[in-house]
Design an enzyme around this catalytic site. Structure first.
Site, PDB file in Angstrom:
ATOM      1  N   SER A   8       0.951  -1.385   0.023  1.00 49.37           N
ATOM      2  CA  SER A   8      -0.095   0.012  -0.066  1.00 49.37           C
ATOM      3  C   SER A   8       0.819   1.365  -0.141  1.00 49.37           C
ATOM      4  CB  SER A   8      -0.842  -0.094   1.281  1.00 49.37           C
ATOM      5  OG  SER A   8      -1.491   1.423   1.312  1.00 49.37           O
ATOM      6  N   HIS A  33      -1.061  -1.283  -4.240  1.00 56.52           N
ATOM      7  CA  HIS A  33      -2.246  -0.711  -3.829  1.00 56.52           C
ATOM      8  C   HIS A  33      -2.308   0.535  -3.683  1.00 56.52           C
ATOM      9  CE1 HIS A  33      -6.076  -1.915  -1.523  1.00 56.52           C
ATOM     10  NE2 HIS A  33      -5.781  -0.767  -0.574  1.00 56.52           N
ATOM     11  N   ASP A  35      -4.575   3.572  -2.030  1.00 54.47           N
ATOM     12  CA  ASP A  35      -5.706   3.909  -1.086  1.00 54.47           C
ATOM     13  C   ASP A  35      -6.445   5.475  -1.294  1.00 54.47           C
ATOM     14  OD1 ASP A  35      -5.912   1.694   0.545  1.00 54.47           O
ATOM     15  OD2 ASP A  35      -4.255   2.080   1.121  1.00 54.47           O
ATOM     16  N   MET A  37      -9.060   8.107  -0.167  1.00 53.06           N
ATOM     17  CA  MET A  37      -9.765   8.515   0.998  1.00 53.06           C
ATOM     18  C   MET A  37     -10.253   9.864   0.869  1.00 53.06           C
ATOM     19  SD  MET A  37      -7.565   7.206   4.002  1.00 53.06           S
ATOM     20  CE  MET A  37      -6.811   5.445   3.903  1.00 53.06           C
ATOM     21  N   HIS A  66      -7.888   1.302  -4.501  1.00 51.24           N
ATOM     22  CA  HIS A  66      -9.038   1.079  -3.296  1.00 51.24           C
ATOM     23  C   HIS A  66      -9.677   2.375  -2.896  1.00 51.24           C
ATOM     24  CE1 HIS A  66      -9.648  -0.072   1.196  1.00 51.24           C
ATOM     25  NE2 HIS A  66     -10.839   0.018   0.470  1.00 51.24           N
ATOM     26  N   MET A  68     -12.256   4.852  -0.905  1.00 52.93           N
ATOM     27  CA  MET A  68     -12.887   4.912   0.197  1.00 52.93           C
ATOM     28  C   MET A  68     -13.582   6.109   0.287  1.00 52.93           C
ATOM     29  SD  MET A  68      -9.664   3.178   2.698  1.00 52.93           S
ATOM     30  CE  MET A  68      -8.721   3.512   1.352  1.00 52.93           C
ATOM     31  N   MET A 137     -11.763  -5.897   4.450  1.00 51.73           N
ATOM     32  CA  MET A 137     -11.168  -5.279   5.381  1.00 51.73           C
ATOM     33  C   MET A 137     -10.897  -6.011   6.729  1.00 51.73           C
ATOM     34  SD  MET A 137     -10.298  -2.417   3.687  1.00 51.73           S
ATOM     35  CE  MET A 137      -9.547  -1.798   5.073  1.00 51.73           C
ATOM     36  N   ASP A 176      -7.137  -6.608   3.517  1.00 53.33           N
ATOM     37  CA  ASP A 176      -6.647  -5.322   3.817  1.00 53.33           C
ATOM     38  C   ASP A 176      -6.465  -4.905   5.077  1.00 53.33           C
ATOM     39  OD1 ASP A 176      -5.414  -2.745   3.288  1.00 53.33           O
ATOM     40  OD2 ASP A 176      -6.989  -2.253   2.306  1.00 53.33           O
TER      41      ASP A 176
END
Ligand code: DX5
Ligand code: ZN
Length: 217
Positions: A8, A33, A35, A37, A66, A68, A137, A176
């Site tokens: 990540s 990966h 992330d 957000m 990913h 979020m 998750m 994850d």
């Protein structure tokens, strides 16, 4: 069974992002990966499209994005255009799940749905045939460096049984949060084929070795 490690980028050094991505490019990690957000779906803000560009430039590895974020349907196409190979959105983040799936496919990427620790995997039963990946998750989404929640193991077992029942051999189960060589084997044994690891890779004295240790666990 595959053993894919997806380090990540959230735990990378953003002042030396290219260096860190090049390190992953040399490593045995198959995916990177990413992330994203928004400060609404999760209580933290990470980064968006501009940061995808230098990552995409620095590696040909699979970019596993990913999201979020709330209302992912508004942005999924742009993430594919920015270079995502997989786009995963949260089951809890939208009531337009079919629309999200169609938009990601139409843009040319693979589709994943993620569930938070409080969401049971059976909510995905009907959706599984439409997906390339389910992301379980094993921490509350929002931050790296949290403690692994063992309830994710039972969820992997449930999803692995469903995969068999429905003949979905290609569906990848990814996990994850809080993953290192100390729990990676348990997850692979439960049927996970992709593991995300942030702090255990970038916090290691030898990140490339930490990746190998998980693959060989
Ligand atoms: C958490 C993120 C994770 C995080 C994992 O919301 O989705 O991908 O970066 O970091 P570690 O491996 O440190 O738990
Ligand atoms: Zn993640």
């Amino acid at each position: 069974m595959k053993r894919i490690i997806a380090p990540s980028v959230l735990s990378a050094d953003f002042g030396n992002l290219e260096r860190d991505i090049k390190m992953l490019d040399r490593s045995r990690a198959e995916w990177v990966h990413i992330d994203v957000m928004d400060g609404v779906f999760v209580p933290n803000i990470s980064f968006g499209f501009p940061v995808m560009k230098p990552i995409r430039k620095a590696t040909d590895k699979v970019l596993d994005v990913h999201l979020m974020i709330t209302e992912p349907e508004k942005y999924v196409t742009r993430f594919v255009e920015a270079g995502a190979d997989y786009v995963t959105f949260h089951y809890e983040a939208t009531d337009k799940i079919d629309e999200c799936i169609e938009l990601i496919r139409k843009a040319g990427a693979k589709v994943g749905i993620s569930i938070k620790p409080g969401t049971e995997p059976n909510v995905l039963d009907e959706l599984l045939p439409k997906l390339d990946m389910v992301l379980v998750m094993s921490v509350e989404p929002g931050f790296g460096g949290q403690k692994f929640m063992p309830s994710s193991i039972g969820k992997c077992e449930y999803l692995t049984a469903k995969k068999r029942e429905l003949g979905l051999d290609e569906l990848i189960i990814e996990v994850d949060g809080g993953i290192s060589a100390s729990n990676s084997r348990l997850l692979f044994d439960a049927g996970a084929e992709a593991l995300v690891a942030g702090s255990s890779v970038f916090g290691a004295a030898d990140p490339e070795q930490a990746i190998v240790d998980m693959i060989n666990s």
